[in-house]
Design an enzyme around this catalytic site. Structure first.
Site, PDB file in Angstrom:
ATOM      1  N   ASP A   1     -23.214 -23.695 -46.049  1.00 34.85           N
ATOM      2  CA  ASP A   1     -23.506 -22.260 -45.919  1.00 34.85           C
ATOM      3  C   ASP A   1     -22.691 -21.582 -44.822  1.00 34.85           C
ATOM      4  O   ASP A   1     -23.125 -20.601 -44.235  1.00 34.85           O
ATOM      5  CB  ASP A   1     -25.012 -22.016 -45.644  1.00 34.85           C
ATOM      6  CG  ASP A   1     -25.887 -22.746 -46.628  1.00 34.85           C
ATOM      7  OD1 ASP A   1     -25.512 -22.775 -47.808  1.00 34.85           O
ATOM      8  OD2 ASP A   1     -26.936 -23.277 -46.225  1.00 34.85           O
TER       9      ASP A   1
ATOM     10  N   HIS B   1     -22.033 -21.356 -53.610  1.00 35.22           N
ATOM     11  CA  HIS B   1     -21.136 -20.494 -52.855  1.00 35.22           C
ATOM     12  C   HIS B   1     -21.418 -19.068 -53.269  1.00 35.22           C
ATOM     13  O   HIS B   1     -21.505 -18.784 -54.458  1.00 35.22           O
ATOM     14  CB  HIS B   1     -19.689 -20.738 -53.242  1.00 35.22           C
ATOM     15  CG  HIS B   1     -19.157 -22.030 -52.751  1.00 35.22           C
ATOM     16  ND1 HIS B   1     -19.343 -22.474 -51.470  1.00 35.22           N
ATOM     17  CD2 HIS B   1     -18.415 -22.957 -53.364  1.00 35.22           C
ATOM     18  CE1 HIS B   1     -18.731 -23.623 -51.336  1.00 35.22           C
ATOM     19  NE2 HIS B   1     -18.175 -23.952 -52.472  1.00 35.22           N
TER      20      HIS B   1
HETATM   21  P1  GDP Z   1     -20.882 -21.462 -48.582  1.00 36.21           P
HETATM   22  O1  GDP Z   1     -21.690 -22.417 -49.380  1.00 36.21           O
HETATM   23  O2  GDP Z   1     -20.249 -22.112 -47.397  1.00 36.21           O
HETATM   24  O3  GDP Z   1     -19.891 -20.718 -49.414  1.00 36.21           O
HETATM   25  O4  GDP Z   1     -21.856 -20.393 -47.968  1.00 36.21           O
HETATM   26  P2  GDP Z   1     -22.924 -19.445 -48.689  1.00 36.21           P
HETATM   27  O5  GDP Z   1     -22.261 -18.673 -49.736  1.00 36.21           O
HETATM   28  O6  GDP Z   1     -24.133 -20.183 -49.047  1.00 36.21           O
HETATM   29  O7  GDP Z   1     -23.378 -18.544 -47.479  1.00 36.21           O
HETATM   30  C1  GDP Z   1     -22.585 -17.658 -46.900  1.00 36.21           C
HETATM   31  C2  GDP Z   1     -23.259 -16.289 -46.948  1.00 36.21           C
HETATM   32  O8  GDP Z   1     -22.689 -15.490 -45.959  1.00 36.21           O
HETATM   33  C3  GDP Z   1     -23.000 -15.564 -48.245  1.00 36.21           C
HETATM   34  O9  GDP Z   1     -24.085 -14.715 -48.528  1.00 36.21           O
HETATM   35  C4  GDP Z   1     -21.755 -14.769 -47.965  1.00 36.21           C
HETATM   36  O10 GDP Z   1     -21.613 -13.614 -48.752  1.00 36.21           O
HETATM   37  C5  GDP Z   1     -21.990 -14.403 -46.542  1.00 36.21           C
HETATM   38  N1  GDP Z   1     -20.798 -14.278 -45.710  1.00 36.21           N
HETATM   39  C6  GDP Z   1     -19.660 -15.022 -45.715  1.00 36.21           C
HETATM   40  N2  GDP Z   1     -18.846 -14.639 -44.722  1.00 36.21           N
HETATM   41  C7  GDP Z   1     -19.495 -13.627 -44.069  1.00 36.21           C
HETATM   42  C8  GDP Z   1     -19.196 -12.819 -42.922  1.00 36.21           C
HETATM   43  O11 GDP Z   1     -18.166 -12.962 -42.278  1.00 36.21           O
HETATM   44  N3  GDP Z   1     -20.139 -11.906 -42.566  1.00 36.21           N
HETATM   45  C9  GDP Z   1     -21.309 -11.730 -43.244  1.00 36.21           C
HETATM   46  N4  GDP Z   1     -22.165 -10.818 -42.807  1.00 36.21           N
HETATM   47  N5  GDP Z   1     -21.627 -12.494 -44.301  1.00 36.21           N
HETATM   48  C10 GDP Z   1     -20.741 -13.412 -44.705  1.00 36.21           C
END
Ligand code: GDP
Length: 424
Positions: free
Chosen positions: A12, A40
């Site tokens: 995440d 993701h």
């Molecule tokens: P992953 O499994 O590593 O891709 O992570 P997730 O998708 O589960 O969680 C990341 C969350 O943070 C998602 O809701 C993204 O849209 C959000 N996100 C990613 N980068 C950023 C950022 O720089 N700022 C904010 N506010 N949200 C982000």
């Protein structure tokens, strides 16, 4: 050129967003481990998507998206996920599935669910996607490779043999209905038809692609601390989350992976049980959870509220080191703009001694965080595109983290969208 994008924490971290962003310059995006157990989140012109099994390159027409041999392949799930893209107007992506990928069987999911229920309060916090039984069976050599679907006679014989083993568990340990081998065989024949258009000898395909100088992205799921060897065992996942495993799970030489981008989150979060040294609780945690990610910190697959904590330099440095990170992308920095000061966990006190080294689980369970506090920047940094334009205290936070990580922070993500990125 092969580049891996992997998590340095518990998952995440925002890998999906970084991959989606970097995919643009890639020819091939590959999933090399895990299955549909993690998600993701990707936000782009088509809307907001939670991808579980598909590689993050599916939104670009020029990209070949590959499910590598290391993945737990849930065939009906793959087709459903493709359908859900189609339903929302995304042009059909180019997908290849390794003929050596193993198949997530319906009984893996049942077994996972039954086992979680049996363990009750002592469970490992499984997502019940069948991942642990799947990988156990793979290494016990009773798994099914995609290629095995097309030798009907051998398939039938093997289904009967494996059902005998599974049914002992189902009957005597879980007291559940038995698997009908005939029905399972029919299901597998339907899987054979579903997956047929996508099957490919992936390592040969990649060998050729590398000769042609194609840009290849290995897309990791979860993060270092969930690796079965180097993570917080046993609160880990069942396939390696490390960039090194990309070589095996995709079928390429290890030395081809030149760039390893570790995605590091600007604060901590975790789903499920297990040691979490810099965890925070109560109102403090609720506020960070509410403001975190994009619309709150809740699991992309399960919807479970995530556990929250301050940035953990000990765990993140270890997470980058064990990935072999050549660079780090620091994400969700924008979320922290409300804080007066930002505690950073710079050491663990274990049995009266302070260490900067990430320990084995037994010691981790006794670790008490040692914090250093940095001043907050008290403003919204979304929309900023140049590093110099970030408030001074915000840059101090980034540079402090960079020093602690011992890896250059080349990207700072300040929002969930594709363009919310600051390149350094
Ligand atoms: P992953 O499994 O590593 O891709 O992570 P997730 O998708 O589960 O969680 C990341 C969350 O943070 C998602 O809701 C993204 O849209 C959000 N996100 C990613 N980068 C950023 C950022 O720089 N700022 C904010 N506010 N949200 C982000």
């Amino acid at each position: 050129m092969v580049r891996a994008i992997v998590g340095a924490n518990c998952g995440d971290e925002g890998k999906g967003k970084i991959t989606d962003m970097l995919a643009k310059e890639s020819d091939i995006v590959i999933r090399f481990q895990g299955g549909s157990n993690a998600g993701h989140t990707i936000i782009n012109n088509y809307g907001k998507f939670a991808l579980h099994l598909l590689p993050s390159g599916v939104f670009y027409g020029h990209i070949t998206n590959i499910i590598g041999n290391g993945v737990a392949l849930n065939i009906p799930y793959l087709l459903e996920e493709l359908k859900s893209l189609e339903d929302r107007g995304v042009p059909a992506p180019h997908i290849l599935v390794s003929d050596r990928a193993q198949i997530m069987m319906p009984y893996h999911i049942l077994q996972d669910t039954y086992e979680e229920a049996r363990l009750a309060g002592k469970s490992f916090g499984s997502t019940k996607s069948g991942i642990a039984p799947f990988y156990s069976d793979k290494y016990a050599k009773i798994g099914f490779q995609v290629s095995e679907l097309y030798d009907k006679e051998a398939l039938k014989e093997k289904v009967e043999r494996v059902c005998e083993i599974k049914n002992v568990l189902f009957e005597h340990l879980y007291h559940k209905p038995l698997i009908d081998p005939e029905e399972l065989y029919e299901t597998l024949l339907s899987y054979a038809d579903m997956v047929k258009p996508y099957i490919c000898d992936v390592s040969a395909y990649l060998h050729q692609a590398m000769k042609e100088g194609k840009n290849i992205l290995l897309e990791g799921q979860l993060g270092s601390l969930k690796d079965p060897d180097h993570g917080i065992y046993p609160m880990v996942t069942s396939s390696s989350t490390l960039a090194a495993y990309g070589a095996i799970g995709a079928g390429i030489p290890p030395y081809e992976i030149r760039q390893i981008t570790a995605v590091v989150k600007a604060y901590s979060s975790a789903v499920g049980a297990g040691a979490f040294v810099s965890e925070i609780f109560g109102d403090e945690a609720d506020e960070l959870r509410r403001r975190g990610g994009d619309g709150g910190e809740f699991g992309a697959t399960t919807g479970r509220p995530r556990r929250m904590g301050w940035f953990d330099a000990v765990a993140s440095r270890y997470g980058c080191r064990i990935q072999g990170a050549t660079e780090a992308a620091l994400t969700v920095l924008d979320v922290l703009g409300y804080l007066d000061e930002l505690p950073v966990c710079v050491g663990y006190e274990i049995d009266g001694q302070v260490t900067r080294d990430f320990p084995t689980t037994d010691k981790l369970n006794r670790a008490v965080p040692v914090y250093e506090k940095l001043p907050g920047w008290k403003c919204d940094i979304r929309g900023i595109r140049r590093y110099e334009e970030l408030p001074e205290n915000c840059r101090r936070y980034v540079e402090f983290i960079e020093k602690e990580l011992e890896v250059p922070v080349t990207m700072v993500s300040n929002g969930p969208g594709r363009d919310d990125i600051i390149m350094r």
